[in-house]
Motif scaffolding. Structure first.
Motif, PDB file in Angstrom:
ATOM      1  N   GLY A 119      -0.726  77.595 129.642  1.00 61.09           N
ATOM      2  CA  GLY A 119      -1.200  78.468 130.716  1.00 61.09           C
ATOM      3  C   GLY A 119      -2.084  77.782 131.724  1.00 61.09           C
ATOM      4  N   ARG A 122      -4.511  79.619 134.033  1.00 59.68           N
ATOM      5  CA  ARG A 122      -4.091  80.591 135.041  1.00 59.68           C
ATOM      6  C   ARG A 122      -4.487  82.002 134.623  1.00 59.68           C
ATOM      7  NH1 ARG A 122       0.452  77.320 134.818  1.00 59.68           N
ATOM      8  NH2 ARG A 122       1.651  78.853 133.658  1.00 59.68           N
ATOM      9  N   ARG A 123      -4.817  82.808 135.614  1.00 63.44           N
ATOM     10  CA  ARG A 123      -5.279  84.175 135.358  1.00 63.44           C
ATOM     11  C   ARG A 123      -4.082  85.115 135.282  1.00 63.44           C
ATOM     12  NH1 ARG A 123      -9.096  86.526 139.336  1.00 63.44           N
ATOM     13  NH2 ARG A 123      -9.516  87.938 137.580  1.00 63.44           N
ATOM     14  N   VAL A 124      -3.965  85.821 134.168  1.00 63.81           N
ATOM     15  CA  VAL A 124      -2.876  86.771 134.001  1.00 63.81           C
ATOM     16  C   VAL A 124      -3.454  88.139 133.655  1.00 63.81           C
ATOM     17  CG1 VAL A 124      -2.555  86.132 131.562  1.00 63.81           C
ATOM     18  CG2 VAL A 124      -0.708  87.282 132.789  1.00 63.81           C
ATOM     19  N   TRP A 160      -3.784  80.730 128.746  1.00 62.79           N
ATOM     20  CA  TRP A 160      -4.007  81.586 129.909  1.00 62.79           C
ATOM     21  C   TRP A 160      -5.392  82.228 129.846  1.00 62.79           C
ATOM     22  CZ3 TRP A 160       1.036  80.683 128.625  1.00 62.79           C
ATOM     23  CH2 TRP A 160       1.971  80.576 129.662  1.00 62.79           C
ATOM     24  N   ASN A 161      -5.906  82.600 130.999  1.00 67.65           N
ATOM     25  CA  ASN A 161      -7.124  83.405 131.115  1.00 67.65           C
ATOM     26  C   ASN A 161      -6.665  84.854 131.265  1.00 67.65           C
ATOM     27  OD1 ASN A 161      -9.470  84.699 131.815  1.00 67.65           O
ATOM     28  ND2 ASN A 161     -10.056  83.291 133.424  1.00 67.65           N
ATOM     29  N   ASP A 347      -2.963  85.239 138.967  1.00 69.93           N
ATOM     30  CA  ASP A 347      -1.829  84.350 139.223  1.00 69.93           C
ATOM     31  C   ASP A 347      -0.522  84.934 138.710  1.00 69.93           C
ATOM     32  OD1 ASP A 347      -3.404  82.057 140.256  1.00 69.93           O
ATOM     33  OD2 ASP A 347      -4.227  82.050 138.227  1.00 69.93           O
ATOM     34  N   GLU A 348      -0.618  85.813 137.716  1.00 67.92           N
ATOM     35  CA  GLU A 348       0.565  86.439 137.128  1.00 67.92           C
ATOM     36  C   GLU A 348       0.202  87.859 136.718  1.00 67.92           C
ATOM     37  OE1 GLU A 348       2.316  83.990 133.986  1.00 67.92           O
ATOM     38  OE2 GLU A 348       1.245  82.266 134.804  1.00 67.92           O
ATOM     39  N   ARG A 375       3.961  84.856 145.800  1.00 68.54           N
ATOM     40  CA  ARG A 375       3.091  83.953 145.022  1.00 68.54           C
ATOM     41  C   ARG A 375       2.886  84.427 143.594  1.00 68.54           C
ATOM     42  NH1 ARG A 375      -2.057  83.744 143.337  1.00 68.54           N
ATOM     43  NH2 ARG A 375      -2.579  85.751 144.283  1.00 68.54           N
ATOM     44  N   VAL A 376       2.817  85.750 143.396  1.00 67.98           N
ATOM     45  CA  VAL A 376       2.443  86.302 142.092  1.00 67.98           C
ATOM     46  C   VAL A 376       3.671  86.918 141.419  1.00 67.98           C
ATOM     47  CG1 VAL A 376       0.968  87.933 140.863  1.00 67.98           C
ATOM     48  CG2 VAL A 376       0.115  86.776 142.928  1.00 67.98           C
TER      49      VAL A 376
END
Length: 580
Positions: A119, A122-124, A160-161, A347-348, A375-376
Motif C-alpha cells: 500500500g 496510500r490513504r484508503v 495502506w493507511n 487515494d482510493e 485520480r481516485v
C-alpha cells in the motif's frame, strides 16, 4: 521475508543479465513476469512464466528463452533444480535449507511476518455497513460489517493507511417513518394503545425509544400535530438507533473511525457544490431520458430533468440528479458524499454495498471518476445474502426486530468469532448458507473449528515441551538446528507457511479478505496432516526424547502458529489456545 518475491527478484536479475549479454533485447516490460506455486505440486516448488510473456516482445521462441534462463537460475545456491516444461514454463525446486531457514525467519519476525508494503502508505477509505438508522443490525448487515472490517485490517497489514467509515442514511423518508413509529411507542409509554399501522416499523426495539421520549417530554406531545414533533423525534430516534448500532458493531468487534451523516449534506450547499463542479466539466445538462426497459411507450411520460452525463465515465445511461419538481434525487447526495471523500485526500475509495445496490455501481464509479479527474479509483464490493439454518430448517425472524434476524441473535447463538470467520468462508459476491448447527460442529468440515483446533494443538505442544524442561521461546527456537526438519511432510508445512506473504499481497490487491480464511484452512489442514502422521510414525511427533530435535520440530509448529494468529487477526478472530 517473502520467498516468492525473493525468487522473482532472482528471475528478474537473471533476465537483466541476459539483456546485458545480448541474449534479450533492451526495454522489455517485466511487469507480467510472475513466480507462483505450480498447479501440480509434483512439478516443483515454484513456477515462472517469464519465457512465455517475454517471447513475443523479444521475437524469440519461448523455449529458447526458458533454456537460457534456466541455466542462469541453476547457478543460484538456493535452487536445487530447474526444469523447462511444455512450450517454455520453468519449474523450480528449492534446496531444503531454504524451507528450513524460513522457519527461523518467521520466528524472528513474529507477527510482522507477511506484513507488506504494497500500500506504500496510500490513504484508503473503506465505507461499510452504512445501515439505515431505523433499527438494529440484521444478518445481512453482519456480513457486510465483517467483510468491510476484515478488508480494512487486511489493507492495513499490507501497508495502506486505512479509514473505516459509516455513512448514516438519515436524510430520506425512512427516518420520517422511524419518527412516526417511535411516536406510537411514545403513546404506548403514556398508557395508550399504539397504532402500528402498515408501513411503520413494528419491532419491540422501539419500546425503549418510546419510554425515553416519555421521560423527556412527559405527555406534552400527545395532543400535538405531527408538524410539531416530527423533526425532534427524527433526531431523537435516529440518535438512539445509532447508539444501538454502535453497540451492535462493538459486539462484533467492529469500530469505525468516522461517522458521516447524509442529513448534514442538505442545506449546507455541499450537494450544490458537487453538482456545480460536474456542471463546470460539462457533465450536467437538462434532458429527457429514454423510457426504462420493460415500459410500454404509452406508459412512459417523458420529463425534463437535470442529468449527469455518467456515460462519459463508463456508465450505460446518464443519471438524473434533480427531479422535474426541483428536488434532489437519491443519487445527488451520494455524489456529494463521495466528492467529500475525494476532497479529504483519499487515494482510493472502497464501498461495501448490499446485493440490492448492483444498479448503483456504474453510476457511482462514474461520479468519482469525474470528480477526481480519474485520480481516485472506487472499488464497490457487493455482499450477497446470507441464508440462516437451524435444525435443518430456515431460521425464523426475531420477534424483537419484527421482520428480520438481528446481529445480536446470531452472536448470542454462536459468538462473535465464529460469526466473523463463517462470514468469510465465501467470496463476498457468493450467497452464503449459515447453519447454526454446522458452525459449532467439531469436525474437519467446519473451517472455524479446524483452524482453531490447529492453533490449540500448537499451544498444547508448547505446554508439553515446557513441562519437559525444553526451552521454547521464539529466540531459542529460531536458533535451533532446523536442518533436522528433513521429512517431506515437515518441508511441505514450511512451504505452506512460505505462501503467507504472497496470499496477503494477492488478497490486498483484489480487496478479497476471504482468501485469508481459505488459506488458513489449508495451513491448518497441513498441520493436522503432519500431526496425524505422527500417530503412525513416532519420529514425526513434535516432542521427542532429544531436546534439539524437539526444538526444531516445535519451531515449525510455532511458526505455523504465528501465521495462524496473524491470519485470524486480519479476520478479527481471537485465536483459541485450548479447546474445551
Amino acid at each position: 521475508m517473502n520467498l516468492f518475491s525473493d525468487i522473482r527478484s532472482l528471475v528478474i536479475a537473471s533476465i537483466d543479465a541476459m539483456v546485458a549479454a545480448g541474449e534479450l533485447p533492451q526495454g522489455l516490460d517485466l511487469a507480467a513476469v510472475a513466480v507462483e506455486p505450480p498447479r501440480d505440486a509434483g512439478h516443483g516448488d515454484m513456477a515462472t512464466n517469464a519465457a512465455m510473456v517475454l517471447a513475443k516482445p523479444a521475437g524469440l521462441a519461448p523455449r529458447a528463452i526458458a533454456e537460457s534462463l534456466a541455466a542462469r537460475l541453476a547457478r543460484d545456491p538456493r535452487i536445487a533444480g530447474v526444469e523447462v516444461a511444455g512450450p517454455g514454463f520453468l519449474n523450480l525446486r528449492l534446496q531444503p535449507a531454504v524451507w528450513q531457514g524460513l522457519v527461523g525467519a518467521v520466528l524472528r519476525q513474529g507477527a510482522d511476518y507477511g506484513r507488506a508494503t504494497l500500500g506504500a502508505g496510500r490513504r484508503v477509505n473503506v465505507e461499510f455497513v452504512s445501515a439505515n438508522p431505523t433499527g438494529p443490525m440484521h444478518v445481512g448487515h453482519v456480513r457486510g460489517a465483517v467483510v468491510g472490517d476484515a478488508l480494512a485490517r487486511l489493507l492495513a497489514f499490507a501497508g495502506w493507511n486505512v479509514t473505516r467509515e459509516y455513512y448514516i442514511n438519515d436524510g430520506g423518508g425512512q427516518v420520517d417513518v422511524l419518527a412516526r413509529s417511535a411516536y406510537e411507542r411514545y403513546r404506548e409509554a403514556c398508557g395508550l394503545s399504539p397504532e402500528i399501522r402498515e408501513g411503520l416499523y413494528p419491532g419491540d426495539y422501539l419500546i425503549p425509544v418510546g419510554e425515553a421520549l416519555k421521560a423527556k417530554y412527559g405527555t406534552s406531545l400527545l395532543e400535538q400535530p405531527e408538524s410539531v414533533w416530527l423533526a425532534d423525534l427524527r433526531t431523537f430516534s435516529t440518535d438512539m438507533m445509532m447508539t444501538m448500532i454502535r453497540a451492535d458493531l462493538a459486539a462484533l468487534g467492529v469500530t469505525m473511525d468516522v461517522y458521516s451523516s447524509e442529513k448534514a449534506l442538505y442545506g449546507t450547499g455541499r450537494i450544490e457544490a458537487a453538482i456545480e463542479t460536474l456542471r463546470g466539466m460539462g457533465l450536467i445538462y437538462e434532458g429527457t431520458l429514454e423510457p426504462p426497459k420493460g415500459k410500454e411507450p404509452e406508459d412512459w411520460e417523458p420529463r425534463l430533468q437535470t442529468l449527469f452525463r455518467s456515460t462519459a465515465h463508463g456508465d450505460d445511461v446518464d443519471r438524473p440528479v434533480m427531479k422535474s419538481d426541483g428536488s434532489w434525487t437519491y443519487f445527488a447526495p451520494d455524489i456529494a458524499y463521495h466528492y467529500d471523500k475525494v476532497q479529504r485526500g483519499f487515494d482510493e475509495l472502497i464501498d461495501i454495498f448490499g446485493a440490492d445496490h448492483g444498479g448503483y455501481v456504474k453510476r457511482m464509479k462514474a461520479a468519482v471518476s469525474a470528480l477526481s479527474n480519474g485520480r481516485v479509483p472506487l472499488d464497490i464490493k457487493l455482499v450477497q445474502l446470507v441464508k440462516l439454518w437451524k435444525n435443518g430448517e430456515p431460521f425464523k425472524m426475531s420477534k424483537r426486530a419484527g421482520t428480520f434476524v438481528t446481529l445480536r441473535d446470531v452472536i448470542d447463538l454462536v459468538g462473535a468469532d465464529v460469526t466473523r470467520f463463517v462470514m468469510l468462508t465465501r467470496k463476498n459476491d457468493a450467497a452464503l448458507d449459515f447453519d447454526f448447527d454446522k458452525v459449532l460442529e467439531q469436525s474437519k468440515d467446519n473451517p472455524v473449528f479446524y483452524v482453531q483446533y490447529a492453533n490449540a494443538r500448537i499451544n498444547s505442544v508448547l505446554r508439553r515441551a515446557r513441562e519437559a524442561g525444553v526451552a521454547v521461546d521464539d529466540a531459542t527456537l529460531a536458533a535451533a538446528d532446523l536442518g533436522k526438519l528433513d521429512h517431506e511432510a515437515e518441508i511441505g508445512l514450511a512451504k505452506k507457511i512460505a505462501e503467507w506473504p504472497r496470499v496477503v499481497e494477492i488478497a490486498a490487491r483484489g480487496n478479497e479478505p476471504h482468501r485469508v480464511a481459505f488459506y488458513l484452512y489449508e495451513l491448518a489442514s497441513d498441520l493436522h496432516g503432519l500431526w496425524n502422521r505422527g500417530n503412525d510414525a513416532p519420529q514425526l511427533r513434535f516432542v521427542q526424547d532429544d531436546s534439539a530435535i524437539t526444538q526444531a520440530k516445535i519451531a515449525l509448529a510455532r511458526a505455523t502458529g504465528v501465521v495462524i494468529s496473524s491470519g485470524l487477526a486480519i479476520l478479527g478472530v481471537t485465536p483459541v489456545e485450548e479447546m474445551r
